[in-house]
Design an enzyme around this catalytic site. Structure first.
Site, PDB file in Angstrom:
ATOM      1  N   HIS A 107      57.488   2.805  79.152  1.00  0.00           N
ATOM      2  CA  HIS A 107      57.984   1.461  78.892  1.00  0.00           C
ATOM      3  C   HIS A 107      58.841   1.410  77.641  1.00  0.00           C
ATOM      4  O   HIS A 107      59.925   0.833  77.619  1.00  0.00           O
ATOM      5  CB  HIS A 107      56.783   0.514  78.775  1.00  0.00           C
ATOM      6  N   THR A 156      87.426 -22.163  66.221  1.00  0.00           N
ATOM      7  CA  THR A 156      86.382 -22.785  67.044  1.00  0.00           C
ATOM      8  C   THR A 156      85.054 -22.955  66.317  1.00  0.00           C
ATOM      9  O   THR A 156      84.158 -23.610  66.835  1.00  0.00           O
ATOM     10  CB  THR A 156      86.187 -21.982  68.343  1.00  0.00           C
ATOM     11  N   ASN A 157      84.948 -22.382  65.117  1.00  0.00           N
ATOM     12  CA  ASN A 157      83.719 -22.656  64.352  1.00  0.00           C
ATOM     13  C   ASN A 157      83.735 -24.107  63.903  1.00  0.00           C
ATOM     14  O   ASN A 157      82.803 -24.868  64.152  1.00  0.00           O
ATOM     15  CB  ASN A 157      83.624 -21.746  63.125  1.00  0.00           C
ATOM     16  N   ASP A 158      84.823 -24.471  63.231  1.00  0.00           N
ATOM     17  CA  ASP A 158      84.909 -25.866  62.790  1.00  0.00           C
ATOM     18  C   ASP A 158      85.118 -26.813  63.965  1.00  0.00           C
ATOM     19  O   ASP A 158      84.586 -27.922  63.971  1.00  0.00           O
ATOM     20  CB  ASP A 158      86.052 -26.022  61.775  1.00  0.00           C
ATOM     21  N   GLU A 161      91.402 -26.954  64.309  1.00  0.00           N
ATOM     22  CA  GLU A 161      89.933 -26.890  64.177  1.00  0.00           C
ATOM     23  C   GLU A 161      89.330 -28.263  63.929  1.00  0.00           C
ATOM     24  O   GLU A 161      88.145 -28.406  63.654  1.00  0.00           O
ATOM     25  CB  GLU A 161      89.523 -25.879  63.098  1.00  0.00           C
ATOM     26  N   MET A 196      56.814  -8.055  84.576  1.00  0.00           N
ATOM     27  CA  MET A 196      55.927  -8.815  85.464  1.00  0.00           C
ATOM     28  C   MET A 196      54.828  -7.895  85.993  1.00  0.00           C
ATOM     29  O   MET A 196      54.784  -6.731  85.648  1.00  0.00           O
ATOM     30  CB  MET A 196      56.743  -9.434  86.585  1.00  0.00           C
ATOM     31  N   ARG A 202      90.990 -14.517  55.809  1.00  0.00           N
ATOM     32  CA  ARG A 202      90.455 -15.645  55.027  1.00  0.00           C
ATOM     33  C   ARG A 202      90.649 -15.322  53.553  1.00  0.00           C
ATOM     34  O   ARG A 202      89.897 -14.529  52.994  1.00  0.00           O
ATOM     35  CB  ARG A 202      88.973 -15.847  55.315  1.00  0.00           C
ATOM     36  N   SER A 224      96.251 -21.475  65.899  1.00  0.00           N
ATOM     37  CA  SER A 224      95.090 -20.599  65.955  1.00  0.00           C
ATOM     38  C   SER A 224      93.851 -21.495  65.995  1.00  0.00           C
ATOM     39  O   SER A 224      93.627 -22.294  65.078  1.00  0.00           O
ATOM     40  CB  SER A 224      95.059 -19.695  64.732  1.00  0.00           C
ATOM     41  N   ARG A 239      95.660 -16.972  56.073  1.00  0.00           N
ATOM     42  CA  ARG A 239      95.347 -18.402  55.954  1.00  0.00           C
ATOM     43  C   ARG A 239      95.305 -18.799  54.496  1.00  0.00           C
ATOM     44  O   ARG A 239      94.700 -18.100  53.670  1.00  0.00           O
ATOM     45  CB  ARG A 239      93.998 -18.683  56.612  1.00  0.00           C
ATOM     46  N   ARG A 259      54.026  -6.162  94.538  1.00  0.00           N
ATOM     47  CA  ARG A 259      54.947  -5.940  93.407  1.00  0.00           C
ATOM     48  C   ARG A 259      55.889  -7.097  93.218  1.00  0.00           C
ATOM     49  O   ARG A 259      56.281  -7.767  94.168  1.00  0.00           O
ATOM     50  CB  ARG A 259      55.799  -4.693  93.669  1.00  0.00           C
TER      51      ARG A 259
HETATM   52  C1  PEP Z   1      86.876 -21.620  62.244  1.00  0.00           C
HETATM   53  O1  PEP Z   1      86.612 -22.703  61.772  1.00  0.00           O
HETATM   54  O2  PEP Z   1      86.663 -21.300  63.423  1.00  0.00           O
HETATM   55  C2  PEP Z   1      87.466 -20.586  61.400  1.00  0.00           C
HETATM   56  C3  PEP Z   1      87.852 -19.435  61.915  1.00  0.00           C
HETATM   57  O3  PEP Z   1      87.500 -20.805  60.070  1.00  0.00           O
HETATM   58  P1  PEP Z   1      86.232 -20.670  59.109  1.00  0.00           P
HETATM   59  O4  PEP Z   1      85.143 -20.045  59.901  1.00  0.00           O
HETATM   60  O5  PEP Z   1      86.690 -19.854  57.984  1.00  0.00           O
HETATM   61  O6  PEP Z   1      85.972 -22.083  58.761  1.00  0.00           O
HETATM   62 MG    MG Z   2      87.416 -23.240  59.847  1.00  0.00          MG
END
Ligand code: PEP
Ligand code: MG
Length: 908
Positions: free
Chosen positions: A490, A801-803, A779, A110, A596, A798, A652, A99
């Site tokens: 399963h 973190t996307n940008d 950002e 597996m 937003r 703030s 924002r 096994r």
């Molecule tokens: C970012 O950039 O993380 C953000 C929160 O702003 P948006 O996604 O609107 O650009």
């Molecule tokens: Mg942004």
């Protein structure tokens, strides 16, 4: 090789391993060792370590076999001595199972081989010794079939083909004019073995090995090979299990559940894995081998009487019929049941968690083959943690740590609309294998599920039974319906792990793969027809039944309260509507971390005014459009402040990537021309002149407010006057105004001046004053690098973190899909950095900015509002570096709260 010892034996109350050695021995190997140490009856055996799996892939099969040889030989002797049997000896044969077992459980991914050690001579000996030739040849038949499939690779060529071994079985049954496997005689079984071997030789070119030692090495290597099969790779990817962990291989003496009416096999759980209810439950089959239960080929019976009665009720079976035809183990084998029940209680007490166990009864003697912490649904996870806490088995912190943040998601999933479901036509009822509600279009194959889902359809995967190959299809389906299989099949186990709605063992459905139809109670449904499933009751409905959000109280609320007790980091939400704000608040969000404002203009009427503002070339034109927008904005802010009364609401200023808002199509351009009283030509030309090569790096964020301050003015007026209105009504609005995409302190200060001046005007006009803060998004890498300068003026940070991820990696957030799969495949990236925060790079910028900012302004409030704010590992990082809050979408608030509490406990 880190550790020279490659093989660990166990048996007869002794073991070289322990429960805490799961990294080397895999979960199964470690727990088999532990069960020996605490006196639970386990057949003797040995485990080859996970390190050997890595060696196998580094130095290859031959060398690994050479390295393992002496230890494996000695360990086989150890089994022989304890069992008083001899491997390969026709007089007194030892058979073994081989096994897999990784550090993390990977159910069904597996390979396993049972009854190993049989050949034409040994089987004769076994028949003689047991006086049960039927059993011996059935075992042999199964072994050749399993070995032929797993080790020698005789599998169906196409997904629609039936299994080559099953094809042979069907043919023999047809010739004999019988329907069931157990109607085959010993001679038929002998014939099957012969036909199997011939098929293996002609179709794979390999002869079935008669030497048991050769069989053993073939099986050990096949288990290592199965670590890299497609479904195991996919499962690891889904569960985030690293390939380096490897699998261990456990070789164990066979015990047989198929030696007659005093033998049985089963799977059981110390609590209910679907609901968490503290009730021992499970399924068993008399005179069967383990794989019969999990493979879903025979629908098994319930272990406990209560379970059996509940099952019968769901199936509409009378109590007399149930007791006669489907007795529970509690009724049919009361003595063994008592022992089983005592051991399951003992194991749960020992591990202090819900156990998922496998056992076999061989001629009246009970053996445990496996125990592990059971996989469970999100609802069961919460209930079990809270119940164990109340029972005094674990403490509060452990209860929090026992819950997986991501799994809370399942609790938040929809259930059927009560009214609609009352009216819906019930087609049949199967087993409630994994709770939740699902509605979608029928597909029959995993590949079709993937294709349809890729085209944007919601699908329900309908199968006779599922096998691990169907994993990819199950992952994209809304729900899964199977004709065969029990609660531990399963399909059921995997669906529960995924938190997917699943109804299994719906015996009344007839699936026709060739025609792609399913017939239920006389009604024929085709691929593409709608069907709805209730995984909590097992009901299958014709057509569409809409779903609604789940009700969250009880254990969930208690868990959330516990989280509040231990957390340091608070959780806000990203919300742009009063409804979303309210949902998030109900989930425990303590404010809005990001509103937003451009999202407030997505509806038809507002978007026209918004477009007009963007398309206007003159100050007058923009002002006119802004005047139209002002009342909408103010009304929206009033709604949001109300929903979040007393909590901070971080709004924002406009940050629209312009290309998302200008009308690109002819119809939209025509409408705008009419609305603005200009020609279509003019609109076309404006759209063209506004088009940018790099909209993400273009005229957006505070660049917009700095070039058109009237936008900032209008938005400030809407925010502040909304707050003033509410203040006058006795409410407590707490506005925060945030400048997006700041790269230098001067960009920020120019905007701050506009905001403060306009706010002062409104206060004067309204005759009230409200404290408010002005802060900024961080950002852009330059903002992080110069955070000390920015913090002189900005009252809070703030982290977007996307940008910040986009600009730190230089990966376009809109275009990463074109290369991400290859990057993941080649391990250039381990995860998508837009989902999981890159702590080393982007995280370093955040940490530095927090330190620099707080160096200038010691009480600087810092939070994160990118998508990472709801992702558990990122939340943990945010706690570690001392952020004040994370902000995430409403449905991720509970996930973030749990992750934040866990982080506080870990970082204590
Ligand atoms: C970012 O950039 O993380 C953000 C929160 O702003 P948006 O996604 O609107 O650009
Ligand atoms: Mg942004």
């Amino acid at each position: 090789m880190k550790n020279e010892k490659r093989v660990y034996t166990f048996g007869n109350g002794k073991a070289e391993g322990r429960a805490d050695m799961r990294n080397q021995l895999g979960g199964k190997g470690a727990n088999l060792a532990e069960m020996n140490l605490i006196g639970i009856p386990v057949p003797p055996g040995f485990t080859i370590t996970t390190d050997v799996c890595n060696e196998y892939y580094e130095i290859g099969k031959e060398k690994v076999v050479e390295l393992l040889k002496s230890e494996v030989e000695a360990s086989m002797k150890h089994i022989e001595n304890l069992m008083n049997l001899k491997f390969g000896d026709p007089e007194n044969p030892l058979l073994v199972s081989v096994r897999s077992g990784a550090r993390a459980s990977m159910p069904g991914m597996m390979d396993t081989i049972l009854n190993l050690g049989l050949n034409d001579e040994v089987v004769e000996g076994l028949a003689k010794k047991t006086g049960n030739p039927r059993f011996a040849y059935d075992a042999y038949r199964r072994f050749v079939q399993m070995y032929g499939d797993v080790v020698l690779g005789l599998k169906p060529v196409n997904k629609t083909d039936i299994d080559p071994f099953e094809e042979i079985i069907e043919k023999v049954k047809e010739e004999k004019g019988v329907k069931l496997d157990n109607e085959l005689t010993v001679d038929d079984l002998k014939k099957l073995v012969k036909l199997f071997k011939e098929a293996i030789l002609t179709r794979t070119g390999q002869a079935f090995p008669t030497n048991p030692v050769e069989q053993l090495w073939g099986a050990i290597c096949a288990v290592f090979d199965s670590w890299m099969n497609d479904r195991a790779i996919l499962y690891r990817k889904m569960e985030g299990i690293p390939a380096e962990w490897g699998t261990a291989v456990t070789v164990m003496a066979m015990v047989f559940g198929n030696m007659g009416e005093t033998s049985a096999t089963g799977v059981c759980f110390s609590r209910n894995a679907a609901t968490g209810e503290n009730l021992f439950n499970g399924e068993w089959l008399v005179n069967a081998q383990g794989e019969d239960v999990v493979a879903g080929i025979r629908t098994p019976q319930q272990i406990t009487k209560v379970g059996s009665q509940r099952w019968a009720e769901l199936q509409g079976i009378s109590e007399e019929d149930r007791a006669a035809k489907y007795p529970s183990m509690e009724e049919a084998m009361p003595e063994i049941y008592k022992e089983l029940d005592a051991i399951q209680t003992r194991l749960e007490d020992h591990y202090r968690d819900m156990q998922d166990m496998e056992f076999t009864v061989q001629e009246g003697k009970l053996w445990f083959l496996q125990t592990r912490n059971g996989k469970r649904t999100g609802a069961a996870m919460v209930k079990i943690a809270i119940d164990l806490l109340h029972e005094g088995m674990i403490d509060e912190k452990t209860a929090i740590q026992r819950c997986e943040p991501q799994k809370l998601d399942e609790l938040l999933h929809p259930v059927f609309n009560k009214e609609e479901v009352k009216k819906a036509k019930s087609l049949t009822r199967g087993l409630p294998a994994s709770p939740g509600a699902a509605c979608g279009q029928i597909v029959f194959f995993a590949e079709d599920a993937a294709k349809w889902a890729g085209d944007g359809h919601k699908v329900v995967l309908v199968r006779i039974e599922t096998s691990p190959e169907d994993l990819a299809g199950m992952a994209v389906a809304e729900g899964i319906l199977t004709a065969r299989g029990g609660m531990t099949s399963h399909a059921a186990v995997v669906a529960r792990g995924m938190g997917k709605c699943c109804v299994s063992g719906a015996g009344a459905i007839n699936v026709n793969y060739k025609q792609k139809t399913v017939e239920i109670d006389g009604k024929v449904l085709h691929e593409g027809d709608y069907i709805s499933l209730n995984g909590s009751t097992g009901d299958v409905y014709d057509g569409k039944v809409s779903t609604q959000a789940a009700d969250l109280s009880g254990d969930f609320a208690e868990l959330m309260e516990l989280c509040a007790k231990y957390t340091r980091l608070v959780v806000r939400t990203n919300a742009d509507t009063p409804h979303d704000a309210q949902v998030a608040r109900n989930f425990g969000a303590v404010g809005i971390g990001l509103c937003r404002t451009e999202h407030m203009f997505f509806d038809a009427e507002k978007i026209v005014a918004m477009r007009e503002m963007i398309l206007s070339e003159t100050l007058e034109g923009r002002k006119k459009a802004l005047q139209k927008l002002l009342p909408f904005q103010k009304a929206d802010f009033i709604g949001i402040f109300k929903a979040m009364d007393g909590c901070p609401v971080n709004i924002r200023l406009l940050d629209p990537p312009l290309h998302e808002f200008v009308p690109q199509d002819a119809k939209g351009q025509q409408e705008m021309a009419e609305d603005m009283g200009v020609t279509v030509e003019y609109i076309k030309q404006r759209v063209e002149s506004l088009s940018e090569h790099n909209p993400m790096l273009g005229h957006r964020g505070c660049r917009l407010g700095n070039t058109y301050p009237e936008i900032t003015q209008t938005q400030t007026r809407a925010i502040i006057s909304a707050a003033c209105d509410l203040k006058k009504q006795g409410l407590d609005p707490k506005p925060e105004i945030m400048v997006p995409l700041t790269g230098s302190v001067f960009e920020f200060e120019a905007q701050e001046k506009v905001i403060r001046e306009e706010a002062a005007k409104v206060f004067e006009e309204e005759g009230v004053e409200i404290p408010f803060k002005v802060g900024t998004m961080i950002e852009i890498p330059r903002a992080a690098l110069t955070a000390d300068c920015i913090a002189r003026s900005a009252e809070y940070f703030s982290f977007g973190t996307n940008d910040l991820t986009q600009m730190t990696f230089g990966y376009s957030r809109d275009d990463i899909a074109s290369f991400l799969p290859v990057y993941l495949e080649k391990k250039i990236l381990n995860v998508d950095p837009f989902q999981v925060l890159d702590q080393r790079g982007v995280g370093q910028l955040i940490q530095m900015a927090v330190e620099k900012g707080r160096g200038v302004r010691s009480d600087l409030k810092c939070g994160i509002c990118g998508e990472h704010g709801g992702e558990p590992s990122s939340v943990r990082f945010c706690d570690k570096i001392g952020l004040n809050y994370v902000s995430c979408s409403p449905f991720r608030v509970p996930i973030a709260r749990l992750a934040a509490a866990q982080a506080a406990i870990e970082n204590e």
